[in-house]
Design a protein around this motif. Structure first.
Motif, PDB file in Angstrom:
ATOM      1  N   LYS A 140       1.183  -1.082   0.246  1.00  0.00           N
ATOM      2  CA  LYS A 140      -0.356  -0.359  -0.300  1.00  0.00           C
ATOM      3  C   LYS A 140       0.766   1.247   0.083  1.00  0.00           C
ATOM      4  O   LYS A 140       0.641   2.094  -0.364  1.00  0.00           O
ATOM      5  CB  LYS A 140      -1.336   0.171   1.411  1.00  0.00           C
ATOM      6  CG  LYS A 140      -1.721   0.569   0.686  1.00  0.00           C
ATOM      7  CD  LYS A 140      -2.722   0.527   2.510  1.00  0.00           C
ATOM      8  CE  LYS A 140      -4.199   1.946   2.602  1.00  0.00           C
ATOM      9  NZ  LYS A 140      -5.133   1.883   3.036  1.00  0.00           N
ATOM     10  N   SER A 141       2.331   1.416   0.463  1.00  0.00           N
ATOM     11  CA  SER A 141       2.661   2.248   0.438  1.00  0.00           C
ATOM     12  C   SER A 141       3.383   2.470  -0.613  1.00  0.00           C
ATOM     13  O   SER A 141       3.523   3.689  -0.947  1.00  0.00           O
ATOM     14  CB  SER A 141       4.531   2.085   1.353  1.00  0.00           C
ATOM     15  OG  SER A 141       3.415   1.975   2.743  1.00  0.00           O
ATOM     16  N   ILE A 157       1.538   3.792  -2.779  1.00  0.00           N
ATOM     17  CA  ILE A 157       0.214   4.568  -4.094  1.00  0.00           C
ATOM     18  C   ILE A 157       0.395   5.651  -3.876  1.00  0.00           C
ATOM     19  O   ILE A 157       0.007   6.385  -5.643  1.00  0.00           O
ATOM     20  CB  ILE A 157      -1.196   3.775  -2.798  1.00  0.00           C
ATOM     21  CG1 ILE A 157      -1.503   2.767  -3.154  1.00  0.00           C
ATOM     22  CG2 ILE A 157      -2.167   5.257  -3.263  1.00  0.00           C
ATOM     23  CD1 ILE A 157      -3.307   2.874  -1.714  1.00  0.00           C
ATOM     24  N   LEU A 158       1.034   6.657  -3.603  1.00  0.00           N
ATOM     25  CA  LEU A 158       0.945   7.991  -3.534  1.00  0.00           C
ATOM     26  C   LEU A 158       2.510   7.842  -4.853  1.00  0.00           C
ATOM     27  O   LEU A 158       2.657   9.034  -5.941  1.00  0.00           O
ATOM     28  CB  LEU A 158       2.557   8.648  -2.638  1.00  0.00           C
ATOM     29  CG  LEU A 158       1.390   9.754  -1.458  1.00  0.00           C
ATOM     30  CD1 LEU A 158       1.661  10.541  -0.071  1.00  0.00           C
ATOM     31  CD2 LEU A 158       0.392  10.286  -2.942  1.00  0.00           C
ATOM     32  N   GLU A 165      -9.504   2.321  -2.199  1.00  0.00           N
ATOM     33  CA  GLU A 165      -8.163   2.760  -0.977  1.00  0.00           C
ATOM     34  C   GLU A 165      -6.972   3.085  -2.151  1.00  0.00           C
ATOM     35  O   GLU A 165      -6.102   4.415  -1.320  1.00  0.00           O
ATOM     36  CB  GLU A 165      -7.189   1.327  -0.710  1.00  0.00           C
ATOM     37  CG  GLU A 165      -7.648   0.776   0.461  1.00  0.00           C
ATOM     38  CD  GLU A 165      -6.466  -0.586   1.125  1.00  0.00           C
ATOM     39  OE1 GLU A 165      -5.509  -0.545   0.505  1.00  0.00           O
ATOM     40  OE2 GLU A 165      -6.972  -1.530   1.544  1.00  0.00           O
ATOM     41  N   GLU A 178      -9.134   6.770  -2.244  1.00  0.00           N
ATOM     42  CA  GLU A 178      -8.746   7.754  -1.213  1.00  0.00           C
ATOM     43  C   GLU A 178      -7.900   8.155  -0.814  1.00  0.00           C
ATOM     44  O   GLU A 178      -7.750   9.567  -0.284  1.00  0.00           O
ATOM     45  CB  GLU A 178      -8.973   6.296  -0.124  1.00  0.00           C
ATOM     46  CG  GLU A 178      -9.699   6.680   1.471  1.00  0.00           C
ATOM     47  CD  GLU A 178      -9.088   5.776   2.398  1.00  0.00           C
ATOM     48  OE1 GLU A 178      -8.187   4.711   1.987  1.00  0.00           O
ATOM     49  OE2 GLU A 178     -10.339   5.902   3.531  1.00  0.00           O
ATOM     50  N   ALA A 179      -6.848   7.972  -0.915  1.00  0.00           N
ATOM     51  CA  ALA A 179      -5.489   8.108  -0.905  1.00  0.00           C
ATOM     52  C   ALA A 179      -5.248   9.593  -1.958  1.00  0.00           C
ATOM     53  O   ALA A 179      -5.493  10.699  -1.933  1.00  0.00           O
ATOM     54  CB  ALA A 179      -4.520   7.754  -1.643  1.00  0.00           C
ATOM     55  N   THR A 223      -7.277  11.282  -3.881  1.00  0.00           N
ATOM     56  CA  THR A 223      -8.480  12.411  -3.385  1.00  0.00           C
ATOM     57  C   THR A 223      -8.065  13.306  -2.230  1.00  0.00           C
ATOM     58  O   THR A 223      -9.021  14.710  -2.352  1.00  0.00           O
ATOM     59  CB  THR A 223     -10.101  11.951  -3.555  1.00  0.00           C
ATOM     60  OG1 THR A 223     -10.039  11.190  -2.396  1.00  0.00           O
ATOM     61  CG2 THR A 223     -10.653  11.711  -4.738  1.00  0.00           C
ATOM     62  N   PHE A 224      -7.118  12.997  -1.591  1.00  0.00           N
ATOM     63  CA  PHE A 224      -6.927  13.775  -0.378  1.00  0.00           C
ATOM     64  C   PHE A 224      -5.528  14.509  -0.667  1.00  0.00           C
ATOM     65  O   PHE A 224      -5.428  16.275  -0.982  1.00  0.00           O
ATOM     66  CB  PHE A 224      -5.933  12.777   0.517  1.00  0.00           C
ATOM     67  CG  PHE A 224      -5.616  13.939   2.226  1.00  0.00           C
ATOM     68  CD1 PHE A 224      -6.400  13.900   3.051  1.00  0.00           C
ATOM     69  CD2 PHE A 224      -4.453  13.937   1.992  1.00  0.00           C
ATOM     70  CE1 PHE A 224      -5.770  14.873   3.923  1.00  0.00           C
ATOM     71  CE2 PHE A 224      -3.796  14.273   3.003  1.00  0.00           C
ATOM     72  CZ  PHE A 224      -4.544  15.341   4.313  1.00  0.00           C
ATOM     73  N   TYR A 225      -4.691  14.726  -1.660  1.00  0.00           N
ATOM     74  CA  TYR A 225      -3.520  14.953  -2.077  1.00  0.00           C
ATOM     75  C   TYR A 225      -4.243  15.650  -3.058  1.00  0.00           C
ATOM     76  O   TYR A 225      -4.107  15.358  -4.015  1.00  0.00           O
ATOM     77  CB  TYR A 225      -2.723  14.392  -2.693  1.00  0.00           C
ATOM     78  CG  TYR A 225      -2.219  13.552  -1.281  1.00  0.00           C
ATOM     79  CD1 TYR A 225      -1.343  13.792  -0.249  1.00  0.00           C
ATOM     80  CD2 TYR A 225      -3.123  12.175  -1.653  1.00  0.00           C
ATOM     81  CE1 TYR A 225      -0.721  13.278   0.747  1.00  0.00           C
ATOM     82  CE2 TYR A 225      -2.215  12.117  -0.379  1.00  0.00           C
ATOM     83  CZ  TYR A 225      -1.512  11.716   1.141  1.00  0.00           C
ATOM     84  OH  TYR A 225      -1.474  10.877   1.806  1.00  0.00           O
ATOM     85  N   THR A 226      -3.839  17.007  -3.259  1.00  0.00           N
ATOM     86  CA  THR A 226      -4.073  18.400  -4.069  1.00  0.00           C
ATOM     87  C   THR A 226      -3.650  18.160  -5.206  1.00  0.00           C
ATOM     88  O   THR A 226      -3.710  19.238  -6.512  1.00  0.00           O
ATOM     89  CB  THR A 226      -5.254  20.134  -3.497  1.00  0.00           C
ATOM     90  OG1 THR A 226      -4.209  20.171  -3.015  1.00  0.00           O
ATOM     91  CG2 THR A 226      -6.458  19.495  -2.764  1.00  0.00           C
ATOM     92  N   PHE A 258      -2.346  16.759  -7.367  1.00  0.00           N
ATOM     93  CA  PHE A 258      -3.108  15.436  -8.514  1.00  0.00           C
ATOM     94  C   PHE A 258      -4.062  16.623  -8.866  1.00  0.00           C
ATOM     95  O   PHE A 258      -4.860  16.259  -8.583  1.00  0.00           O
ATOM     96  CB  PHE A 258      -3.160  14.273  -8.094  1.00  0.00           C
ATOM     97  CG  PHE A 258      -1.901  13.234  -7.377  1.00  0.00           C
ATOM     98  CD1 PHE A 258      -0.307  13.899  -7.829  1.00  0.00           C
ATOM     99  CD2 PHE A 258      -1.826  13.165  -6.082  1.00  0.00           C
ATOM    100  CE1 PHE A 258       0.495  12.912  -7.386  1.00  0.00           C
ATOM    101  CE2 PHE A 258      -1.370  12.935  -5.573  1.00  0.00           C
ATOM    102  CZ  PHE A 258       0.223  11.821  -6.205  1.00  0.00           C
TER     103      PHE A 258
END
Lengths: 444, 158
Positions: free
Chosen positions: B22-23, B25-26, B57, B60-61, B63-66, B68
């Motif tokens: 999962k790490s 993902i970013l 998952e 979810e991640a 959409t947190f980071y503007t 992108f």
């Protein structure tokens, strides 16, 4: 040629017997491992790994008085000593390179111009806490820093400073360069852990502290880039040497990012305890104020720290002196603004940032920063209402100390300070529906 | 399929670096963003498949980071920092100047789809203000002359 044209005082540092972080940052070759080694690089790592015990390293760092350079100023050696000695779980070291506090632009220079110093500091810290896989979390917009760090890590593996059985010691150490998502909140260590685990970057409730349950619920230490880049120098020259720099309670040197209305913005490494007025006015540093105007205020430690007014500039830049002056050393980001700057406009810029960067987990911060921006925006636009200043104070009071992480406090502290120092100006703005001073800065 | 072979290979390589998939993902989102220019559901699904985590998952991640963009943008995404250090040195007037030069408002894309103009939060370039980021590169210590030159070069490049 350097990627970032930012001004530094590397020439002064090279002449100095003591300053060290910026010694080679104007040397374009410094990023290459051969040159870094020629300049004494990786000696400290070799010394630590082959001739010191982890506990000795931690003691040395403790004795040096090195404190966290990311903002909180927590003693680095003490932080490392919180790692449980008997835990069967893997331990992790993370270098926090999510530099995004407005005004702060120092870690980027270290990563771009002296990446091996960061790796070396990380390696020593990793060994001290028993970590075999360390990470550097770099904010996603720093593409160049990410590339530079990745290239440096590759070189460090090739030269045997990282990897299996480093220097024949039997110790394995791997390093991962991680690109983040550009969120300010991920500079807060528990949000960083969530982000590194692939989650939304929201803070965690402490305890448990990361040293007990951090990354993947394993013991973890998170240190700032500058803190870790300072470590090899402490190991090479000893804690006693390090303590000859700075003040008794704030030893060492620190990079100050000087920005705003100074003639010469830049990153300057000076000893802690350096005079703020000198940093702003000396031709070797800020060189004075643009247009030779008067200073109105200074944010001494990044956008979350309370203001210093023009009569408070004769202050030492160290943890204790700034606390005594009612502010904080923070990340060492000194933002200067002159007499033609409307304080309501400054605060609007700041609160907009915090509203945008609030992760949304705690209601007081999520909702409160939004309300604050609305109220402050209407004052700034000449639509303020009687009682708005008191309303702002009320909202601030309901955020401060009521959130999981310090972002809420960070949003509030400059606002409270701005009202305390310039209350008449806020009231003028509301009563007269315009700025007391005309703000409108043109770029060249 | 949106992601090309190079991006997929790079994402797979990242997965191997972490104790938990999962790490990745970013870093995977970043690789995808650099290739595609923005992110969307299709990209999340492809990433989820490569990393072997549920689609939700990844979404979810992401959409947190503007950082992108979630909608298509012009070939060159111009992001101007408008926080305090840049604002003190004229970031607002820089945005106005760009609006005028590109004949668009903040948040819009030029008709030829070449430029999108947005403002962003502090990019850590405070002592070289004002500044902007265009795609992956920083442009610092900006002046009108420099902005003219940069836009001209990008227009010629197309």
């Amino acid at each position: 040629m350097f990627y970032s044209p930012v001004r530094t005082n590397a020439a002064e540092v090279a002449q100095s017997e003591k300053l060290h972080l910026f010694r080679f940052v104007e040397d374009p070759e410094q990023v290459k491992i051969d040159i870094y080694e020629t300049h004494g690089g990786y000696k400290a790592w070799k010394k630590a790994l082959t001739s010191m015990k982890p506990a000795e390293i931690i003691d040395e760092i403790k004795k040096s008085g090195l404190r966290g350079r990311g903002g909180a100023g927590f003693p680095a050696g003490m932080k490392w000593s919180f790692i449980p000695k008997d835990s069967p779980k893997p331990r992790y070291l993370i270098c926090n390179a999510d530099e995004s506090e407005p005004g702060t632009c120092k870690d980027r220079v270290l990563m771009e111009r002296d990446p091996h110093a960061v790796i070396e500091g990380m390696a020593i810290a990793a060994f001290a806490i028993g970590c075999h896989r360390m990470f550097i979390y770099i904010r996603g917009e720093f593409n160049h820093s990410i590339d530079r760090m990745q290239a440096a890590v590759k070189e460090a593996y090739e030269k045997g400073h990282l990897g299996k059985n480093v220097y024949g010691s039997g110790y394995d150490l791997d390093m991962v360069v991680h690109s983040g998502g550009g969120a300010y909140i991920c500079g807060e260590e528990t949000a960083l852990l969530n982000s590194l685990e692939g989650e939304r970057g929201m803070s965690r409730i402490r305890p448990p502290f990361p040293a007990i349950e951090g990354l993947y619920a394993c013991p973890t230490i998170v240190n700032n880039v500058e803190t870790l880049a300072s470590v090899p120098h402490v190991i090479n020259h000893g804690a006693d040497w390090y303590k000859t720099l700075g003040t008794e309670k704030s030893p060492g040197s620190k990079i100050f990012s000087l920005s705003g209305h100074v003639k010469q913005p830049g990153n300057y490494e000076v000893e802690l305890g350096f005079n703020l007025k000198k940093l702003i006015y000396d031709p070797a540093y800020g060189g004075g104020i643009r247009g030779d105007k008067k200073v109105k205020g200074v944010i001494p430690g990044g956008s979350s720290t309370p203001f210093l007014t023009a009569d408070m500039l004769d202050v030492s830049l160290d943890y204790e002196s700034l606390a005594e002056a009612g502010s904080m050393l923070g990340s060492g980001a000194v933002i200067v603004f002159h007499e033609d700057t409307c304080i309501v406009w400054v605060i609007l810029k700041l609160i907009h940032f915090y509203r945008h960067e609030s992760c949304g987990k705690c209601t007081p911060c999520r909702e409160g920063t939004g309300w604050l921006e609305q109220i402050i925006r209407r004052i700034e636009q000449g639509k303020g209402k009687p009682g708005d200043v008191e309303l702002i104070e009320d909202v601030c009071g309901n955020i401060l100390g009521r959130t999981i992480c310090p972002l809420g406090d960070a949003a509030v502290m400059p606002i409270q300070s701005a009202i305390k120092n310039w209350r008449d100006e806020w009231q003028y703005h509301i009563d007269n529906k315009k700025c007391l001073v005309k703000t409108g800065f043109e770029f060249k | 399929m949106i992601l090309n072979d190079n991006s997929k290979a790079r994402i797979r390589e990242r997965v191997g670096l972490y104790p938990r998939h999962k790490s990745a993902i970013l870093p995977a989102l970043t690789i995808a963003y650099h290739q595609v220019g923005h992110l969307n559901d299709e990209v999340y699904k492809e990433i989820a498949k490569i990393i072997k985590v549920p689609y939700v998952e990844v979404a979810e991640a992401a959409t947190f980071y503007t950082m992108f963009p979630k909608e298509p943008v012009g070939k060159y995404l111009i992001q101007v920092c408008h926080n305090i250090s840049c604002a003190l040195l004229g970031a607002d007037s820089l945005v106005e100047y760009l609006e005028q030069k590109l004949d668009i408002k903040k948040g819009e894309t030029t008709k030829d789809n070449l430029f999108t103009l947005v403002t962003v939060e502090c990019l850590g370039s405070c002592a070289t203000a004002p500044m902007m980021q265009i795609n992956q590169d920083y442009y610092e210590n900006l002046t009108r002359e420099k902005v003219d030159r940069i836009l001209e070069e990008l227009r010629v490049k197309g």
